[in-house]
Design a protein around this motif. Structure first.
Motif, PDB file in Angstrom:
ATOM      1  N   ALA A   1       0.860  -0.661   0.185  1.00 48.09           N
ATOM      2  CA  ALA A   1       0.595   0.065  -0.359  1.00 48.09           C
ATOM      3  C   ALA A   1       0.986   1.357  -0.119  1.00 48.09           C
ATOM      4  CB  ALA A   1      -1.365   0.153   1.097  1.00 48.09           C
TER       5      ALA A   1
ATOM      6  N   PRO B   1       2.992   3.410  -2.246  1.00 44.78           N
ATOM      7  CA  PRO B   1       3.510   3.919  -3.538  1.00 44.78           C
ATOM      8  C   PRO B   1       4.672   4.542  -3.352  1.00 44.78           C
ATOM      9  CG  PRO B   1       1.450   5.080  -3.111  1.00 44.78           C
ATOM     10  CD  PRO B   1       1.558   4.228  -2.077  1.00 44.78           C
TER      11      PRO B   1
ATOM     12  N   PHE C   1       7.658   6.912  -6.093  1.00 42.92           N
ATOM     13  CA  PHE C   1       7.591   7.170  -7.256  1.00 42.92           C
ATOM     14  C   PHE C   1       9.374   7.496  -7.246  1.00 42.92           C
ATOM     15  CE2 PHE C   1       3.233   7.279  -7.071  1.00 42.92           C
ATOM     16  CZ  PHE C   1       2.788   6.841  -8.329  1.00 42.92           C
TER      17      PHE C   1
ATOM     18  N   ARG D   1      10.859  10.104  -9.932  1.00 43.66           N
ATOM     19  CA  ARG D   1      11.169  11.289 -10.266  1.00 43.66           C
ATOM     20  C   ARG D   1      12.642  11.170 -11.169  1.00 43.66           C
ATOM     21  NH1 ARG D   1       9.075  15.604  -8.457  1.00 43.66           N
ATOM     22  NH2 ARG D   1      10.720  16.182  -7.765  1.00 43.66           N
TER      23      ARG D   1
ATOM     24  N   THR E   1       9.809  10.085  -3.972  1.00 43.57           N
ATOM     25  CA  THR E   1       9.078  10.431  -3.631  1.00 43.57           C
ATOM     26  C   THR E   1       7.946   9.496  -3.425  1.00 43.57           C
ATOM     27  OG1 THR E   1       7.722  10.554  -5.730  1.00 43.57           O
ATOM     28  CG2 THR E   1       8.360  13.184  -4.623  1.00 43.57           C
ATOM     29  N   GLY E   2       7.430   9.452  -1.575  1.00 44.30           N
ATOM     30  CA  GLY E   2       6.791   8.225  -1.207  1.00 44.30           C
ATOM     31  C   GLY E   2       7.508   7.741  -0.070  1.00 44.30           C
TER      32      GLY E   2
END
Lengths: 602, 196
Positions: free
Chosen positions: B110, B112, B114, B116, B123-124
């Protein structure tokens, strides 16, 4: 010379007259049969020699946004027997001759054995099959028809055919099947098993698109082996297949959302829960979960109250999620902005005699409008709400689509209840409607309110059905324009305040989705008991959208009476998980900048 | 009496050049014998037509049996197709996939995260997927997959046959032909396409 030669002309004349009359009679009869009554006689002849057969038109499929089949029509079979014929004697069967395998020999099979064979195929015992026969004969000694099994699948059908029992006849019976089970079962609805009559959900409300029409045809067949004689087929009525109904729902997301919602509903001991996922820019519903959810393959397994979609049919008092609407109204009317300053105590006694309390104790607090939303202060919101007339707020509610059914037109959908309007509101209700009590909305209406705020103040029509494609390939899609409800400034400023709620509210850690800016508001609403009072339980909810800098998705969660966790902390994890999944699934680009800072107090 | 020679009235003088009204009928041409050939042709024609019609009729009848045979075969194949489609729909339903994934020890993550690509920023919160998520099956029921064995329930090393499992003659209880999971083709690292 003989006599005939005496008056030859006379005899010839008589003969000629007789001939003319005779031919005349034949001609008249010929014309009568061949022309005058031709069609009637044809029909009569056809009827006498042929049996009409039903040509089944298939009810249309329901598919999700990607074309995954959610409901389709399959052929099932009812197995019937003739009790009278069954009792007439043994069944004669051709079996390979044990002495010479190339030849066959006829053996007589007693009823007991035939019944056992038939029973084992349809899942009964020999006694049960014989019981059916004797029961039918007890009712009527001449009984020629009794069902052995209904709605068996093709495998069983083939097995029954292979038994080749002369007194057993299978009948076609088109049936409905939902390959994904409970996924979207709340929306799809179901049919009555016997006659395929739609009873609930989209099956009912979109029946015009889905319904098929059975046709009828007849043909002549050879006597012995029942072979169709070419050129004798007469189609009395064409069969028409139903249209394919394409939804805006995504089956995979729907499955995920239902799973999360049901898991949480069980964890917190709630009566029911709904989760709505909507596209912010279009108003399309991507998932509408109602748990407990019916499995339309087996409607009876679910309690009757749980068979529909509460998102559409069960209005509730929304509570604090409604404050976003009041705030947007105030800003839209130019009576305030996110930094407008008020001082609110935990209790507010307006001049009209109402009595407003906050859910937590606090002394006089210098709130901005942002702070009122962050702390979800009823008294603070009342002070802002007073700046508008009741009529202004009521008109805005109507413009947001409250008090009337959404464009979906779901079967059994409720419009929600605004209790008539300002003229009929009592003094308490006039204030209660500022923070979401004293009026009811459906979950989908609340999602639509947040869609409007996410979409710069333009409300898009809520849609659940994408299109209907008829069997001829014609597609009717529903398209309609959005409608401006509040100014873009009002919507954007409300959105910015909701971002602060998300970032600073007491659930900030619970519902954090790293990488994205999210705007959200919780609600913990009292539930009316129907007699003017309130139940002890609460309806806890979260509504919001993301990414807040360019909103794509609206998620709205409502959980009814979570006895093990009676606050919006019960709904926040669902919001977090669903929103994460939606953002992940649709490959949404993470937000770049941070949410703008807005002071909560002054 | 003079012996006047008895004179007959002179025959009217024949005017030369004037055709005679009557003349002997020309000798009848010998009537042609009716030609046998015509009769034969006519009769043969009729016979040919009758035979042709008979043959056509036989052909049509024969065709009817053939059509019937194919129609029966088609109905049978339609039923088979429907059966297979039902099986396919069942095994591709999210419940069945989720149940199989869980049976193979997979858990949903659950969290996620990312990456970039523009600046390599993550991120996350990278967090391992935790076990202990409740089994899916009872949460989102599907009556159609009741009794359908999971991939892990098939005996290993033995691909289930396409045929029906004996004794599985219920409504929805047939064995679904499922393939044993193939090992992923990974040797130490993820396969990378060779690009230039």
């Amino acid at each position: 010379m003989n006599r005939t030669s005496r008056y030859p002309m006379r005899r010839i004349l008589v003969f000629a007259v007789v001939m003319v009359v005779l031919v005349g009679v034949f001609v008249v009869k010929l014309v009568d049969v061949q022309i005058v009554r031709a069609s009637a006689l044809n029909v009569q002849a056809q009827d006498a020699r042929s049996v009409p057969v039903t040509v089944y038109g298939a009810r249309g499929d329901i598919v999700d946004a990607d074309g995954q089949v959610l409901a389709d029509t399959v052929m099932r079979y009812d197995i019937a027997l003739s009790p009278k014929q069954a009792m007439k004697g043994d069944v004669t069967r051709e079996v390979p001759d044990p002495a010479d395998p190339a030849k066959t020999t006829e053996v007589d099979v007693p009823l007991e054995q035939v019944a056992a064979e038939l029973g084992s195929v349809v899942g009964l015992t020999a006694d049960q099959v014989q019981g059916i026969i004797t029961a039918a004969l007890a009712d009527n000694p001449e009984s020629d028809f009794a069902y052995v099994a209904k709605l068996v699948d093709t495998t069983t059908y083939e097995a029954v055919k292979a038994l080749d029992i002369p007194w057993v006849v299978p009948y076609q019976h088109p049936s409905r099947r939902y390959p994904n089970g409970a996924v979207g079962g709340n929306l799809l609805g179901f049919l009555r098993e016997d006659d395929g009559e739609p009873l609930a959900g989209l099956e009912l409300s979109e029946n015009d698109c889905l319904a098929s029409e059975n046709g009828e045809a007849s043909y002549l067949h050879s006597l012995k082996d029942w072979v169709r004689i070419p050129g004798t087929e007469v189609v009395h009525k064409e069969a028409h297949d139903g249209g394919t109904l394409q939804l805006t729902i995504d089956a995979d997301l729907q499955f995920f959302v239902q799973r999360i919602a049901e898991e949480q509903r069980r964890a917190v001991g709630a009566d029911w829960a709904t989760v709505t996922v909507m596209e912010a820019k279009t108003g399309r519903l991507l998932a509408v979960a109602d748990v407990p959810t019916i499995d339309p393959n087996d409607p009876d397994a679910t309690a009757e109250d749980d068979r529909g979609s509460r998102s559409f049919t069960a209005p509730f008092e929304p509570g604090s999620t409604f404050k976003a609407l009041t705030a947007a109204s105030v800003i839209n009317a130019g009576k305030g902005d996110p930094l407008s300053r008020i001082t609110a105590d935990y209790r507010y006694l307006p001049p009209n005699g109402a009595n407003i309390n906050d859910s937590f104790f606090h002394g006089p607090t210098p709130y901005t409008m942002t702070g009122v939303l962050i702390d979800s202060s009823n008294t603070g919101m009342s002070i802002f709400g007073e700046r508008l007339t009741d009529q202004q707020r009521y008109d805005d509610m109507l413009k947001f689509g409250l008090g009337e059914r959404t464009e979906v037109g779901f079967s059994g959908e409720e419009p929600g209840d605004l209790h008539g309007g300002p003229g009929e509101w009592d003094n308490q209700t006039k204030y209660a409607t500022m923070f979401g009590q004293g009026l009811t909305t459906t979950a989908v209406q609340i999602a639509s309110v947040y869609q409007t705020l996410a979409n710069g103040g333009v409300r898009m029509p809520v849609s659940l059905v994408d299109s209907c494609r008829t069997a001829d390939g014609e597609t009717t899609a529903t398209t309609s324009e959005g409608r401006r409800v509040v100014s873009e400034k009002a919507a954007d400023e409300t959105s910015a305040m909701l971002e602060r709620v998300y970032a600073e509210g007491w659930l900030a850690d619970t519902w954090n989705i790293p990488g994205y800016r999210v705007a959200a508001k919780t609600g913990t609403a009292q539930v009316p008991d129907g007699q003017g009072g309130y139940l002890s339980g609460y309806l806890v909810s979260v509504s919001g959208f993301a990414p807040a800098d360019d909103p794509e998705f609206v998620v709205s969660v409502s959980i009814m009476n979570p006895v093990k966790m009676n606050s919006s902390a019960a709904s926040a994890p669902v919001f977090q998980e669903v929103m994460s999944q939606v953002l992940k699934k649709y490959r949404t680009v993470p937000s770049g900048a941070q949410a703008p800072e807005l002071p909560a107090t002054w | 009496m003079s012996a006047v020679p008895a004179q007959s009235i002179p025959a009217p003088a024949r005017t030369p050049g004037r055709p005679r009204w009557l003349r002997p009928a020309p000798e009848a041409v010998r009537r042609a014998k009716p030609r046998l050939a015509y009769a034969i042709i006519a009769v043969a024609g009729v016979a040919a037509i009758v035979v042709a019609q008979l043959l056509l009729s036989i052909a049509v009848t024969q065709g009817a049996y053939e059509v019937d045979k194919y129609q029966i075969a088609q109905a049978k194949l339609d039923r088979q197709q429907q059966q297979l489609r039902e099986d396919l729909d069942r095994v591709q339903s999210p419940q069945y996939l989720a149940a199989n994934a869980e049976a193979l020890g997979m858990v949903p993550n659950a969290n996620p995260v990312f990456l970039r690509l523009s600046d390599g920023a993550v991120t996350g919160d990278p967090a391992a997927a935790g076990a202990g998520t409740e089994a899916t099956a009872p949460l989102v029921p599907n009556a159609l997959i009741d009794g359908v064995p999971l991939v892990t329930e098939h005996p290993t090393g033995e691909t289930p046959t396409q045929g029906k499992t004996p004794g599985a003659a219920g409504n929805a209880g047939e064995a679904i032909p499922a393939r044993a999971p193939a090992p992923p083709p990974v040797d130490g690292s993820l396969p990378t396409p060779a690009t230039h």
